[in-house]
Design an enzyme around this catalytic site. Structure first.
Site, short mmCIF file in Angstrom:
data_model
loop_
_atom_site.label_atom_id
_atom_site.label_comp_id
_atom_site.label_asym_id
_atom_site.label_seq_id
_atom_site.Cartn_x
_atom_site.Cartn_y
_atom_site.Cartn_z
N LYS A 37 75.40 4.23 54.06
CA LYS A 37 74.81 5.43 53.44
C LYS A 37 73.56 5.85 54.22
O LYS A 37 73.01 5.06 55.00
CB LYS A 37 74.44 5.11 51.98
CG LYS A 37 73.38 4.01 51.84
CD LYS A 37 73.22 3.58 50.37
CE LYS A 37 72.22 2.43 50.27
NZ LYS A 37 72.22 1.84 48.91
N ARG A 135 70.57 1.98 36.18
CA ARG A 135 70.92 3.28 36.79
C ARG A 135 72.33 3.63 36.34
O ARG A 135 72.69 3.36 35.20
CB ARG A 135 70.88 3.20 38.34
CG ARG A 135 69.61 2.63 38.93
CD ARG A 135 69.53 2.89 40.44
NE ARG A 135 70.68 2.36 41.18
CZ ARG A 135 70.65 2.07 42.47
NH1 ARG A 135 69.56 2.26 43.19
NH2 ARG A 135 71.73 1.60 43.08
N TYR A 262 42.42 13.87 63.30
CA TYR A 262 42.03 14.61 62.09
C TYR A 262 41.08 13.79 61.24
O TYR A 262 41.32 12.61 60.98
CB TYR A 262 43.27 14.95 61.26
CG TYR A 262 44.14 16.03 61.86
CD1 TYR A 262 43.65 17.32 62.06
CD2 TYR A 262 45.47 15.76 62.21
CE1 TYR A 262 44.46 18.31 62.60
CE2 TYR A 262 46.27 16.74 62.74
CZ TYR A 262 45.77 18.02 62.94
OH TYR A 262 46.57 18.98 63.46
N MET A 310 51.35 14.90 62.94
CA MET A 310 52.78 15.19 62.77
C MET A 310 53.59 14.81 64.00
O MET A 310 54.71 14.31 63.90
CB MET A 310 52.97 16.67 62.43
CG MET A 310 54.38 16.99 61.94
SD MET A 310 54.65 18.73 61.61
CE MET A 310 53.63 19.02 60.17
C1 LIG Z 1 72.44 0.43 49.09
C2 LIG Z 1 73.33 -0.35 48.20
C3 LIG Z 1 73.83 -1.60 48.60
C4 LIG Z 1 73.38 -2.30 49.88
O1 LIG Z 1 72.17 -2.97 49.65
P1 LIG Z 1 71.47 -3.85 50.80
O2 LIG Z 1 70.34 -4.49 50.11
O3 LIG Z 1 71.06 -2.89 51.86
O4 LIG Z 1 72.49 -4.81 51.29
C5 LIG Z 1 74.75 -2.22 47.78
N1 LIG Z 1 75.14 -1.64 46.62
C6 LIG Z 1 74.66 -0.46 46.19
C7 LIG Z 1 75.13 0.10 44.90
C8 LIG Z 1 73.73 0.21 46.95
O5 LIG Z 1 73.25 1.38 46.52
#
Ligand SMILES: *Cc1c(COP(=O)(O)O)cnc(C)c1O
Length: 388
Positions: A37, A135, A262, A310
């Site tokens: 992801k 969640r 800055y 930036m």
């Molecule tokens: C991101 C995620 C993972 C992976 O977690 P890691 O700690 O990066 O291994 C697994 N399950 C869900 C539901 C996630 O959102």
């Protein structure tokens, strides 16, 4: 160097080897689902997916239907699970790209079933149970069985997974994870008694998969470990895959009392060498690093001087340092036995390596390395990846 000197290099052999190393921690028959992801935590989803599959992953996971559809369009044919909610028009995107989705209520199960029937496909789904993360997920002590029965009843759906997610897999104390896992096993058992068998039972992320073999189920969902970050106290040997390097744009030899940046938050105490590096918070080089970060400039340790802006950051070196325009700067990664790690970055910004890695901005060109060969992102093709 063909363009901007600030480049993120991703070592695909490290990704492959990390996947292989994680597999070494898995029980027999446990499938490794590589979590890619957020553009593979900033590394680039397509090449990382190939490397993880080459290292023994059997499936992929993303957060959004759109992310999965992009991987499909790039020719990835492994199973892909969308772990986040699939809402509105995302259902059609998921179905057309043959993605598995996460279901946690009857209403969306029905909507997906109708959409699948319209598309003339059978959609594979994973039922998400909330055992303590709070969640998405149907409550473990709520209407889980009703939802499972509804999915099984729908001819256009196939129930392929039962999943949960642990809230404290990286904490020293395993008590919370054990409580969640036991609630999850109760759900698995309740479904079994109702005659519902599910091929993939999964709840472990990287930390849980590596620390607690008893929580691997029949699949683990591993993200951060693939990228070479050892999660919490897990007993694993992994190699960071991403480095961020740049080059010195300007050198200034200055006396004491010279102010930088800055707000003029930095002034030299003594004579010093200051170098300007073309990286800034728009690249994910966080403003919180101001006056805190360290980098290797031409092999010498340098200290961030003044505020990160930036697009540019200034580093200070001792007055004896010999450094020239064009010298390499290692902002993240290893060089000559020294290293700047994602954990260092996270400490400077009071966050976690996850946020650091997926925060490397889209403006930073990615380069992919396989052994001695490397390619710019746009030139990564099947032939290059075949050498993995
Ligand atoms: C991101 C995620 C993972 C992976 O977690 P890691 O700690 O990066 O291994 C697994 N399950 C869900 C539901 C996630 O959102």
């Amino acid at each position: 160097m063909n363009g901007r000197p600030t480049v993120a290099e991703v070592d695909l052999v490290a990704i492959r080897d990390n996947a292989h190393a994680v597999r070494g921690h898995l029980g027999p028959g446990v499938r490794l689902m590589a979590v890619v992801k957020a553009n593979a935590y900033g590394h680039g989803a397509g090449p990382v997916a190939r490397a993880a599959l080459a290292g023994g992953a059997g499936a992929l996971a993303v957060a959004l239907a759109e992310e999965g559809a992009t991987l499909r369009a790039e020719g990835v044919d492994a199973p892909i699970l969308v772990m986040g909610p699939t809402l509105g028009g995302q259902a059609a995107i998921a179905l057309r790209a043959d993605l598995e989705t996460t279901i946690y209520d009857v209403a969306s199960a029905k909507l997906l079933a109708e959409a699948a029937a319209r598309e003339g496909v059978r959609a594979s789904v994973h039922l998400k149970v909330d055992t303590g993360m709070g969640r998405i997920g149907v409550a473990h002590d709520g209407p889980v069985l009703d939802l499972a029965s509804e999915i099984v009843r729908q001819p256009s759906l196939r129930l392929v997974g039962l999943m949960t997610h642990l809230a404290s897999a990286d904490s020293a104390d395993s008590g919370s994870a054990e409580r969640q896992w036991s609630r999850f096993l109760d759900v698995v058992e309740a479904l079994r008694r109702a005659g519902i068998e599910v091929p993939f039972v999964h709840g472990a992320n990287s930390a849980a998969a590596l620390r607690w073999p008893g929580m691997q189920g029949s699949q683990v969902r591993v993200g951060i470990a693939l990228y070479g970050i050892v999660p919490g106290p897990a007993p694993a040997r992994l190699r960071p895959a991403l480095s961020l390097t740049s080059a010195v744009a300007q050198v200034k030899r200055v006396g004491p009392g010279f102010r930088v940046g800055y707000g003029e938050t930095f002034a030299t105490a003594d004579e010093a060498v200051l170098v300007t590096v073309p990286v800034g918070y728009a690249d994910g080089y966080r403003r919180a690093f101001s006056n805190r970060a360290r980098a290797l400039v031409g092999g010498t340790w340098a200290q961030a001087a003044g505020r990160v802006s930036m697009d540019q950051t200034v580093f200070a070196l001792p007055k004896t340092a010999s450094v020239a325009v064009g010298d390499p700067v290692v902002l993240l990664g290893a060089a000559g036995g020294e290293a700047v790690t994602a954990e260092d970055w996270a400490a400077w910004a009071d966050t976690i390596p996850y946020e650091i890695l997926c925060g490397i901005g889209p403006r930073v060109p990615r380069v992919y390395r396989i052994g001695e060969q490397w390619r710019a992102a746009a030139s990564v093709d099947a032939e290059f990846l075949a050498s993995l």
